[in-house]
Design a protein around this motif. Structure first.
Motif, PDB file in Angstrom:
ATOM      1  N   ILE A 162      -2.825  -0.572   1.832  1.00  0.00           N
ATOM      2  CA  ILE A 162      -2.454  -1.347   0.647  1.00  0.00           C
ATOM      3  C   ILE A 162      -1.476  -0.599  -0.254  1.00  0.00           C
ATOM      4  CG2 ILE A 162      -3.351  -2.220  -1.552  1.00  0.00           C
ATOM      5  CD1 ILE A 162      -5.737  -3.324  -0.051  1.00  0.00           C
ATOM      6  N   LEU A 163      -1.678   0.690  -0.456  1.00  0.00           N
ATOM      7  CA  LEU A 163      -0.790   1.438  -1.341  1.00  0.00           C
ATOM      8  C   LEU A 163       0.619   1.601  -0.763  1.00  0.00           C
ATOM      9  CD1 LEU A 163      -3.143   4.179  -2.836  1.00  0.00           C
ATOM     10  CD2 LEU A 163      -2.217   2.137  -3.943  1.00  0.00           C
ATOM     11  N   PRO A 164       0.786   2.102   0.467  1.00  0.00           N
ATOM     12  CA  PRO A 164       2.157   2.264   0.965  1.00  0.00           C
ATOM     13  C   PRO A 164       2.801   0.945   1.396  1.00  0.00           C
ATOM     14  CG  PRO A 164       0.586   2.990   2.627  1.00  0.00           C
ATOM     15  CD  PRO A 164      -0.196   2.701   1.395  1.00  0.00           C
ATOM     16  N   ARG A 165       2.001  -0.011   1.932  1.00  0.00           N
ATOM     17  CA  ARG A 165       2.559  -1.285   2.424  1.00  0.00           C
ATOM     18  C   ARG A 165       1.605  -2.396   2.014  1.00  0.00           C
ATOM     19  NH1 ARG A 165       4.792  -0.835   8.468  1.00  0.00           N
ATOM     20  NH2 ARG A 165       5.720  -2.784   7.711  1.00  0.00           N
ATOM     21  N   ARG A 166       1.753  -2.852   0.797  1.00  0.00           N
ATOM     22  CA  ARG A 166       0.804  -3.773   0.176  1.00  0.00           C
ATOM     23  C   ARG A 166       0.575  -5.046   1.002  1.00  0.00           C
ATOM     24  NH1 ARG A 166      -0.930  -4.351  -5.122  1.00  0.00           N
ATOM     25  NH2 ARG A 166      -1.580  -6.450  -5.725  1.00  0.00           N
ATOM     26  N   GLY A 167       1.660  -5.697   1.407  1.00  0.00           N
ATOM     27  CA  GLY A 167       1.535  -6.952   2.140  1.00  0.00           C
ATOM     28  C   GLY A 167       0.816  -6.778   3.470  1.00  0.00           C
ATOM     29  N   LEU A 168       1.243  -5.787   4.227  1.00  0.00           N
ATOM     30  CA  LEU A 168       0.623  -5.530   5.522  1.00  0.00           C
ATOM     31  C   LEU A 168      -0.834  -5.113   5.351  1.00  0.00           C
ATOM     32  CD1 LEU A 168       0.839  -5.224   8.587  1.00  0.00           C
ATOM     33  CD2 LEU A 168       1.651  -2.882   8.221  1.00  0.00           C
ATOM     34  N   GLY A 169      -1.103  -4.313   4.333  1.00  0.00           N
ATOM     35  CA  GLY A 169      -2.468  -3.858   4.084  1.00  0.00           C
ATOM     36  C   GLY A 169      -3.412  -5.014   3.835  1.00  0.00           C
TER      37      GLY A 169
END
Length: 283
Positions: A33-40
Protein backbone atom coordinates in the motif's frame (compact mmCIF):
# COMPACT_ATOMS: atom_id res chain seq x y z
CA UNK A 1 10.95 -42.22 0.64
CA UNK A 2 7.20 -42.54 0.16
CA UNK A 3 6.72 -42.78 3.90
CA UNK A 4 8.77 -39.60 4.50
CA UNK A 5 6.75 -37.70 1.89
CA UNK A 6 3.51 -39.01 3.33
CA UNK A 7 4.32 -37.63 6.77
CA UNK A 8 4.60 -34.13 5.30
CA UNK A 9 1.40 -34.33 3.26
CA UNK A 10 -0.97 -33.01 5.98
CA UNK A 11 1.25 -29.95 6.64
CA UNK A 12 1.83 -29.12 2.97
CA UNK A 13 -1.87 -29.56 2.20
CA UNK A 14 -2.83 -27.18 5.00
CA UNK A 15 -0.44 -24.52 3.71
CA UNK A 16 -1.82 -24.82 0.17
CA UNK A 17 -5.51 -24.55 1.10
CA UNK A 18 -7.67 -21.62 2.30
CA UNK A 19 -7.35 -19.47 4.26
CA UNK A 20 -3.52 -19.54 4.16
CA UNK A 21 -3.01 -18.35 0.52
CA UNK A 22 -5.55 -15.54 0.96
CA UNK A 23 -4.05 -14.44 4.27
CA UNK A 24 -0.73 -14.24 2.46
CA UNK A 25 -2.33 -12.04 -0.21
CA UNK A 26 -3.67 -9.72 2.47
CA UNK A 27 -0.23 -9.38 4.05
CA UNK A 28 1.39 -8.73 0.66
CA UNK A 29 -1.30 -6.18 -0.22
CA UNK A 30 -0.82 -4.37 3.10
CA UNK A 31 2.91 -4.19 2.48
CA UNK A 32 2.38 -2.78 -1.03
CA UNK A 33 0.00 0.00 0.00
CA UNK A 34 2.74 2.50 0.83
CA UNK A 35 4.98 2.13 -2.26
CA UNK A 36 2.15 1.20 -4.71
CA UNK A 37 -1.18 2.21 -3.23
CA UNK A 38 -3.46 1.02 -6.05
CA UNK A 39 -1.81 -2.35 -6.48
CA UNK A 40 -1.63 -2.84 -2.71
CA UNK A 41 -5.38 -2.31 -2.26
CA UNK A 42 -6.10 -4.57 -5.24
CA UNK A 43 -4.06 -7.45 -3.82
CA UNK A 44 -5.49 -6.89 -0.33
CA UNK A 45 -9.08 -6.95 -1.63
CA UNK A 46 -8.32 -10.09 -3.65
CA UNK A 47 -7.32 -11.76 -0.39
CA UNK A 48 -10.46 -10.57 1.40
CA UNK A 49 -12.76 -11.71 -1.43
CA UNK A 50 -10.91 -15.01 -1.60
CA UNK A 51 -11.50 -15.68 2.09
CA UNK A 52 -15.19 -14.82 1.74
CA UNK A 53 -15.73 -17.01 -1.32
CA UNK A 54 -13.80 -19.89 0.23
CA UNK A 55 -16.43 -20.14 2.97
CA UNK A 56 -19.52 -20.23 0.70
CA UNK A 57 -21.64 -23.28 -0.09
CA UNK A 58 -22.13 -21.98 -3.63
CA UNK A 59 -18.38 -22.11 -4.23
CA UNK A 60 -18.21 -25.70 -2.95
CA UNK A 61 -21.05 -26.81 -5.24
CA UNK A 62 -19.49 -25.00 -8.21
CA UNK A 63 -16.13 -26.70 -7.64
CA UNK A 64 -17.85 -30.06 -7.25
CA UNK A 65 -19.85 -29.75 -10.46
CA UNK A 66 -17.23 -28.02 -12.66
CA UNK A 67 -13.91 -29.52 -11.57
CA UNK A 68 -14.40 -32.65 -9.48
CA UNK A 69 -17.31 -34.00 -11.58
CA UNK A 70 -18.23 -37.05 -9.48
CA UNK A 71 -20.19 -39.88 -11.14
CA UNK A 72 -23.95 -39.91 -10.44
CA UNK A 73 -25.44 -41.65 -7.43
CA UNK A 74 -26.03 -45.39 -7.68
CA UNK A 75 -29.70 -45.56 -8.63
CA UNK A 76 -32.06 -46.98 -11.23
CA UNK A 77 -30.73 -49.72 -13.48
CA UNK A 78 -27.29 -49.75 -11.83
CA UNK A 79 -28.78 -50.43 -8.41
CA UNK A 80 -31.22 -52.97 -9.85
CA UNK A 81 -28.31 -54.88 -11.40
CA UNK A 82 -26.62 -55.16 -8.01
CA UNK A 83 -29.86 -56.31 -6.42
CA UNK A 84 -30.05 -59.05 -9.02
CA UNK A 85 -26.44 -60.04 -8.31
CA UNK A 86 -27.27 -60.27 -4.63
CA UNK A 87 -30.28 -62.50 -5.27
CA UNK A 88 -28.13 -64.86 -7.34
CA UNK A 89 -25.26 -64.99 -4.86
CA UNK A 90 -24.55 -68.11 -2.84
CA UNK A 91 -23.98 -68.31 0.88
CA UNK A 92 -20.46 -67.40 2.07
CA UNK A 93 -19.99 -70.76 3.86
CA UNK A 94 -20.13 -72.61 0.52
CA UNK A 95 -16.64 -71.34 -0.29
CA UNK A 96 -17.65 -69.78 -3.62
CA UNK A 97 -16.51 -66.26 -4.47
CA UNK A 98 -18.94 -63.44 -3.84
CA UNK A 99 -20.31 -61.93 -7.09
CA UNK A 100 -19.39 -58.45 -5.82
CA UNK A 101 -18.19 -56.71 -2.68
CA UNK A 102 -19.45 -53.44 -1.27
CA UNK A 103 -16.27 -51.68 -0.09
CA UNK A 104 -16.47 -48.60 2.11
CA UNK A 105 -13.44 -46.30 2.24
CA UNK A 106 -12.49 -44.79 5.55
CA UNK A 107 -12.62 -41.04 5.94
CA UNK A 108 -10.84 -40.54 9.25
CA UNK A 109 -11.11 -41.60 12.86
CA UNK A 110 -10.96 -40.18 16.37
CA UNK A 111 -8.10 -41.75 18.30
CA UNK A 112 -10.07 -41.32 21.52
CA UNK A 113 -13.71 -40.24 21.49
CA UNK A 114 -14.66 -38.13 24.50
CA UNK A 115 -18.17 -39.61 24.51
CA UNK A 116 -17.27 -43.28 24.29
CA UNK A 117 -13.81 -43.27 25.82
CA UNK A 118 -12.43 -45.31 22.93
CA UNK A 119 -11.52 -44.93 19.26
CA UNK A 120 -14.40 -43.93 16.99
CA UNK A 121 -15.13 -43.15 13.35
CA UNK A 122 -15.11 -39.58 12.07
CA UNK A 123 -18.35 -38.16 10.71
CA UNK A 124 -17.19 -38.89 7.15
CA UNK A 125 -16.39 -42.51 7.94
CA UNK A 126 -19.61 -42.99 9.89
CA UNK A 127 -21.75 -41.64 7.05
CA UNK A 128 -19.93 -43.75 4.47
CA UNK A 129 -20.41 -46.85 6.59
CA UNK A 130 -24.11 -46.09 7.05
CA UNK A 131 -24.60 -45.83 3.29
CA UNK A 132 -22.57 -49.00 2.70
CA UNK A 133 -24.79 -50.88 5.15
CA UNK A 134 -27.87 -49.49 3.38
CA UNK A 135 -26.50 -50.96 0.13
CA UNK A 136 -25.83 -54.28 1.86
CA UNK A 137 -29.44 -54.47 3.03
CA UNK A 138 -30.73 -53.38 -0.34
CA UNK A 139 -28.64 -55.79 -2.44
CA UNK A 140 -27.66 -58.63 -0.11
CA UNK A 141 -24.00 -58.32 -1.14
CA UNK A 142 -21.24 -58.70 1.49
CA UNK A 143 -19.48 -55.71 3.02
CA UNK A 144 -15.84 -54.68 3.25
CA UNK A 145 -14.12 -51.69 4.81
CA UNK A 146 -10.72 -50.20 3.95
CA UNK A 147 -8.98 -47.78 6.27
CA UNK A 148 -5.97 -47.87 8.54
CA UNK A 149 -4.46 -44.82 10.24
CA UNK A 150 -3.93 -41.65 8.19
CA UNK A 151 -0.58 -39.90 7.81
CA UNK A 152 -1.61 -37.18 10.26
CA UNK A 153 -2.47 -39.73 12.97
CA UNK A 154 0.40 -42.20 12.71
CA UNK A 155 1.75 -41.13 16.10
CA UNK A 156 -1.63 -41.56 17.83
CA UNK A 157 -2.74 -44.72 19.54
CA UNK A 158 -5.99 -46.53 18.94
CA UNK A 159 -7.53 -49.05 16.59
CA UNK A 160 -7.49 -48.72 12.82
CA UNK A 161 -10.54 -47.31 11.03
CA UNK A 162 -11.39 -50.74 9.66
CA UNK A 163 -11.37 -52.36 13.11
CA UNK A 164 -13.51 -49.54 14.51
CA UNK A 165 -15.92 -49.87 11.56
CA UNK A 166 -16.22 -53.63 12.06
CA UNK A 167 -17.19 -53.05 15.67
CA UNK A 168 -19.71 -50.30 14.84
CA UNK A 169 -21.25 -52.24 11.95
CA UNK A 170 -21.86 -55.33 14.07
CA UNK A 171 -22.90 -53.74 17.36
CA UNK A 172 -24.88 -50.79 16.03
CA UNK A 173 -26.32 -52.14 12.78
CA UNK A 174 -26.09 -55.90 13.27
CA UNK A 175 -24.18 -56.26 9.99
CA UNK A 176 -20.84 -58.13 9.90
CA UNK A 177 -17.96 -56.84 7.80
CA UNK A 178 -16.53 -59.69 5.73
CA UNK A 179 -13.35 -57.98 4.51
CA UNK A 180 -11.31 -55.74 6.82
CA UNK A 181 -8.28 -53.84 5.49
CA UNK A 182 -6.65 -51.83 8.25
CA UNK A 183 -3.08 -51.21 7.09
CA UNK A 184 -3.47 -48.37 4.57
CA UNK A 185 -2.63 -44.71 5.27
CA UNK A 186 -4.17 -43.07 2.19
CA UNK A 187 -6.38 -43.71 -0.83
CA UNK A 188 -3.67 -45.37 -2.89
CA UNK A 189 -3.00 -47.71 0.01
CA UNK A 190 -6.73 -48.43 0.28
CA UNK A 191 -6.78 -49.39 -3.37
CA UNK A 192 -3.63 -51.52 -3.50
CA UNK A 193 -4.33 -53.55 -0.36
CA UNK A 194 -8.07 -53.99 -0.94
CA UNK A 195 -7.68 -55.05 -4.55
CA UNK A 196 -4.96 -57.56 -3.60
CA UNK A 197 -7.16 -59.03 -0.85
CA UNK A 198 -10.27 -59.37 -2.99
CA UNK A 199 -8.31 -60.67 -5.96
CA UNK A 200 -7.08 -63.55 -3.78
CA UNK A 201 -10.71 -64.40 -3.07
CA UNK A 202 -11.69 -64.13 -6.75
CA UNK A 203 -14.20 -61.31 -6.22
CA UNK A 204 -14.92 -59.93 -9.73
CA UNK A 205 -16.46 -56.57 -8.80
CA UNK A 206 -16.14 -53.86 -6.15
CA UNK A 207 -18.94 -51.43 -5.38
CA UNK A 208 -16.90 -48.52 -4.08
CA UNK A 209 -18.47 -46.28 -1.41
CA UNK A 210 -17.01 -42.89 -0.56
CA UNK A 211 -18.03 -39.23 -0.60
CA UNK A 212 -18.79 -37.68 -3.98
CA UNK A 213 -15.90 -35.20 -3.70
CA UNK A 214 -13.47 -38.10 -3.10
CA UNK A 215 -14.88 -40.53 -5.65
CA UNK A 216 -12.99 -39.50 -8.84
CA UNK A 217 -9.60 -39.91 -7.17
CA UNK A 218 -10.62 -43.10 -5.37
CA UNK A 219 -12.05 -44.56 -8.57
CA UNK A 220 -8.85 -43.76 -10.45
CA UNK A 221 -6.67 -45.39 -7.80
CA UNK A 222 -8.83 -48.52 -7.55
CA UNK A 223 -9.01 -48.99 -11.31
CA UNK A 224 -5.23 -48.58 -11.61
CA UNK A 225 -4.68 -51.04 -8.76
CA UNK A 226 -7.04 -53.52 -10.41
CA UNK A 227 -5.08 -53.38 -13.67
CA UNK A 228 -1.75 -53.77 -11.86
CA UNK A 229 -3.06 -56.73 -9.89
CA UNK A 230 -4.27 -58.41 -13.09
CA UNK A 231 -0.82 -57.93 -14.65
CA UNK A 232 0.73 -59.70 -11.66
CA UNK A 233 -1.56 -62.70 -12.17
CA UNK A 234 -1.67 -63.53 -15.88
CA UNK A 235 -5.01 -64.93 -16.96
CA UNK A 236 -6.95 -63.31 -14.12
CA UNK A 237 -9.72 -60.83 -14.79
CA UNK A 238 -9.42 -57.13 -14.01
CA UNK A 239 -11.68 -56.44 -11.04
CA UNK A 240 -14.53 -54.15 -12.07
CA UNK A 241 -14.97 -51.04 -9.93
CA UNK A 242 -18.49 -49.60 -9.72
CA UNK A 243 -18.74 -46.17 -8.05
CA UNK A 244 -21.34 -45.61 -5.34
CA UNK A 245 -20.80 -41.97 -4.35
CA UNK A 246 -22.68 -40.34 -1.49
CA UNK A 247 -22.73 -37.04 0.38
CA UNK A 248 -23.14 -34.76 -2.66
CA UNK A 249 -22.99 -31.04 -1.88
CA UNK A 250 -26.20 -29.20 -2.79
CA UNK A 251 -27.32 -25.61 -3.09
CA UNK A 252 -29.01 -23.93 -0.14
CA UNK A 253 -32.80 -23.55 -0.19
CA UNK A 254 -32.41 -19.82 -0.86
CA UNK A 255 -29.85 -18.64 -3.41
CA UNK A 256 -28.72 -15.78 -1.17
CA UNK A 257 -27.49 -18.23 1.47
CA UNK A 258 -25.29 -19.95 -1.12
CA UNK A 259 -23.02 -16.91 -0.98
CA UNK A 260 -23.05 -16.28 2.75
CA UNK A 261 -20.13 -17.67 4.79
CA UNK A 262 -20.96 -20.97 6.49
CA UNK A 263 -19.19 -23.83 8.20
CA UNK A 264 -20.39 -26.35 5.61
CA UNK A 265 -19.23 -24.08 2.79
CA UNK A 266 -15.79 -23.64 4.32
CA UNK A 267 -15.35 -27.39 4.78
CA UNK A 268 -16.65 -28.13 1.29
CA UNK A 269 -14.35 -25.64 -0.45
CA UNK A 270 -11.28 -26.95 1.38
CA UNK A 271 -12.14 -30.54 0.51
CA UNK A 272 -12.86 -29.65 -3.12
CA UNK A 273 -9.61 -27.72 -3.53
CA UNK A 274 -7.71 -30.57 -1.87
CA UNK A 275 -9.08 -32.97 -4.50
CA UNK A 276 -8.26 -30.52 -7.30
CA UNK A 277 -4.71 -30.23 -5.96
CA UNK A 278 -4.40 -34.02 -5.73
CA UNK A 279 -5.61 -34.38 -9.31
CA UNK A 280 -3.14 -31.74 -10.51
CA UNK A 281 -0.24 -33.44 -8.74
CA UNK A 282 -1.57 -36.95 -9.49
CA UNK A 283 -1.21 -37.68 -5.78
Amino acid sequence: MMTDWGLFKPVLTTLALPPVPFLLLILIGARLILPRRGLGYLVLMAGVVGIWMSTCQGTAVWLQDRFISPPPALRGESLARLEQLGRKSVRPMSGAAAPAAIVVLGGGREAVSQEYGTSDLSKFSAERLRYGIWLVRRTGLPLGFSGGVGWAQLSEKGASEADIAANVALKTYGVPIRWVEGESADTRGNAALTIAMLSEQRVPEIVLVTDAFHMPRALRDFEQAARRQADLRPGSLVIKVTPAPMGFWQHEDRALFDWMPSISGSIGVRLALKECLAALLKA
